[in-house]
Design an enzyme around this catalytic site. Structure first.
Site, mmCIF file in Angstrom:
data_model
loop_
_atom_site.group_PDB
_atom_site.id
_atom_site.type_symbol
_atom_site.label_atom_id
_atom_site.label_comp_id
_atom_site.label_asym_id
_atom_site.label_seq_id
_atom_site.Cartn_x
_atom_site.Cartn_y
_atom_site.Cartn_z
ATOM 1 N N GLY B 12 0.529 -1.182 0.828
ATOM 2 C CA GLY B 12 0.320 0.012 0.463
ATOM 3 C C GLY B 12 0.968 1.610 -0.128
ATOM 4 O O GLY B 12 0.691 1.320 0.870
ATOM 5 N N GLY B 17 3.289 5.031 3.602
ATOM 6 C CA GLY B 17 4.615 3.645 2.493
ATOM 7 C C GLY B 17 4.254 4.314 1.644
ATOM 8 O O GLY B 17 6.123 3.856 2.001
ATOM 9 N N ASN B 108 -2.734 3.807 12.852
ATOM 10 C CA ASN B 108 -3.769 3.860 13.365
ATOM 11 C C ASN B 108 -4.771 3.049 14.392
ATOM 12 O O ASN B 108 -5.273 2.199 13.871
ATOM 13 C CB ASN B 108 -4.463 5.588 13.899
ATOM 14 C CG ASN B 108 -3.196 6.744 13.602
ATOM 15 O OD1 ASN B 108 -2.400 6.314 14.015
ATOM 16 N ND2 ASN B 108 -3.534 7.095 12.383
ATOM 17 N N LYS B 198 -0.872 6.826 21.128
ATOM 18 C CA LYS B 198 -1.025 7.440 19.719
ATOM 19 C C LYS B 198 -2.654 7.766 19.836
ATOM 20 O O LYS B 198 -2.873 8.776 19.294
ATOM 21 C CB LYS B 198 -0.545 6.581 18.557
ATOM 22 C CG LYS B 198 -0.716 7.228 17.150
ATOM 23 C CD LYS B 198 -0.087 7.919 17.168
ATOM 24 C CE LYS B 198 -0.562 8.599 15.694
ATOM 25 N NZ LYS B 198 -0.238 8.406 14.280
ATOM 26 N N ASN B 202 -5.200 10.790 17.964
ATOM 27 C CA ASN B 202 -5.957 10.435 17.042
ATOM 28 C C ASN B 202 -7.038 10.860 17.640
ATOM 29 O O ASN B 202 -8.207 11.030 16.683
ATOM 30 C CB ASN B 202 -5.793 8.944 16.603
ATOM 31 C CG ASN B 202 -4.282 9.110 15.743
ATOM 32 O OD1 ASN B 202 -3.616 8.517 15.824
ATOM 33 N ND2 ASN B 202 -4.188 9.810 14.585
ATOM 34 N N GLU B 280 -11.630 5.711 9.230
ATOM 35 C CA GLU B 280 -11.729 4.346 10.284
ATOM 36 C C GLU B 280 -11.547 4.784 11.353
ATOM 37 O O GLU B 280 -11.198 4.575 12.907
ATOM 38 C CB GLU B 280 -9.999 4.489 10.595
ATOM 39 C CG GLU B 280 -9.358 4.549 8.833
ATOM 40 C CD GLU B 280 -7.986 3.907 8.990
ATOM 41 O OE1 GLU B 280 -7.272 3.535 9.381
ATOM 42 O OE2 GLU B 280 -6.989 4.754 9.388
#
Lengths: 317, 317
Positions: B12, B17, B108, B198, B202, B280
């Site tokens: 990806g 990436g 994440n 993290k 986020n 997400e």
């Protein structure tokens, strides 16, 4: 109507003022309308009401005024302007009020009377009016009435402050005016409790309509937003409780059911946002949050919503 | 580099990436890139990086592949795809992995490894990688790097599950790869704790960028949204604590300071929303909320944000 019938002044003839003023005039009351930008249109074409309940109604001619100085002294003043302008409104109200007149703020939010009170002559009675109604303007002098109509009234302050019997008589007199116009109205013993009751609906729907950019139907149909609405309502009930006002837990369910039965509705805050007008955040969010906090009660979802709306409101103007 | 140098596969090649793959290739590693829609553009023109830190870099030719079947077996697989597609990704990873390969999810959210793990060959090591970086795609094969770059690594599962020394060796080997490419990287003892760390960043910034339609600078500059960000961060720290992961209170202040020093940044969720891709939400909101709730901990602001985003996400597709 007899000559003793009270004279009614509508201060701010938007959707709320237009609807109640037209209904009262239609019932035979002597109603005088103060307007600003829509004065010319209403003086010429009258007031139009398109109602899902009452059908199409037209009031013409309208006793319309562009300036408070031209109006006759009124016994009842129904205020349909935004709560954000209450302080500036005081001189107008003082000018139009007959001695001992009753001023009714047909506005949402907590303590909207407080900022106005100190600028009003002490001889005037000040009342709160909580409108359970789905209504919006669709053009100059044109009001769309989608659902409901009830006005719950409570005494705030004035020369009857220490006389509960007189307060009751005044509030019941106000409720009777609405009844004669075919509108449900309840005399409430406590204006603060009445305002907390109304906040149960306004806190979720006004704010989320701006945040999510949609009306009641879509918000009620989606599982996540419906849960959020219910959680916010439950927080308001908790805040009211902390401030000494009991609202039964069943009231949340009642408000959800009422909203389910309504056609899709875009609350006033949605329209304010679209038209880049200031949002009524102080009355609907900041003051209830501060009152709850002073009573030791945190309302985290409502506070988060308020913070997000504050950001959006500042960027929108 | 020697012939024993590990072979690295980038699964990806989006912003994440592309950035790490290019930096590793530039450091002399043997890096192979799997692409889908951008294969032709990258095969022809290479990968471009416009970085405020490293300047303008160009990798050309690129060892680019349109299909996993064409790739050589890789010792390290860095996964830069969305966590929403992890289950579907398993066969690709199994196909490209050398025996005993390490798969690193540069994603994440909480427990993003779990859904993938059961579909992966048990011989593969699975690691989590938490990227502290401001990066986005501006065109096919073009990556804009705005700030930071650190990757924190933690072991999730595999044949070293019961061997802490081996886990440590693997994670440190991974960190060393990044160090050789000039990228900060820390070997973390616990991938779950690393992921909660993290989330402190986020949870507020990803969601609010969608809800408020703006980047980090505007949100940090406004008093109300800044308070909301801080309150959300504090809730995540509370959730981590309930799940057994201590995050020092100073970490919230540290994240705020870090964000203050960054140029304006639009998180990945903002771009996903604009491009009508699925958000997400499971990894960043639903799973942490469920884990905290299972530990008896309610996170009301985070839940309200999740509910509002769920509504927005469903209407956006």
């Amino acid at each position: 109507m007899t000559a003793q019938s009270p004279r009614i002044g509508i201060i701010g003839t938007g959707a709320i003022g237009g609807f109640y003023g037209l209904m009262l005039a239609r019932a035979g009351f002597d109603v005088h309308f103060l307007l600003r930008s829509e004065y010319a249109a209403v003086a010429e074409h009258g007031l139009h009401l398109n109602s899902t309940v009452h059908g199409k109604l037209h009031l013409h001619p309208v006793q319309a005024y562009a300036q408070a100085a031209d109006m006759p002294a009124c016994d009842w003043l129904l205020v349909g302007t935004k709560s954000t302008g209450n302080v500036e409104l005081a001189p107008t109200l003082a000018q139009v009020a007959a001695p001992g007149a009753k001023v009714v703020l047909l506005q949402n939010g907590l303590d909207v009377e407080d900022s106005l009170r100190e600028h009003l002559p002490s001889s005037l009675h000040l009342l709160g009016g909580l409108c359970y109604i789905g209504v919006h303007r669709s053009g100059p002098g044109v009001v769309e009435h989608q659902a409901l109509g009830r006005v719950n009234l409570g005494y705030h302050s004035g020369t009857a402050a220490n006389d509960e019997a007189q307060q009751k008589a005044i509030v019941e007199e106000g409720a009777a005016l609405f009844h004669q116009a075919g509108i449900e109205s309840q005399a409430m013993a406590n204006v603060h409790q009445a305002r907390w009751h109304k906040l149960v609906w306004n806190v979720p729907f006004n704010g989320l309509s701006v945040l999510l950019g949609t009306g009641t139907s879509a918000m009620m149909a989606d599982e996540s937003s419906r849960e959020l609405i219910q959680a916010l309502m439950t927080e308001v009930v908790k805040g009211a409780h902390a401030c000494g006002h009991e609202i039964p837990g069943s009231y949340v369910e009642q408000m959800l059911t009422m909203t389910d039965t309504m056609a899709d509705y875009l609350p006033s805050m949605y329209h304010d946002h679209v038209h880049k007008r200031p949002l009524e955040l102080a009355a609907i969010y900041a003051r209830p949050l501060a009152a709850a906090k002073a009573a030791g009660c945190e309302l985290p979802r409502m506070q988060a919503l308020y913070q997000a709306l504050s950001f959006i409101d500042r960027r929108n103007r």
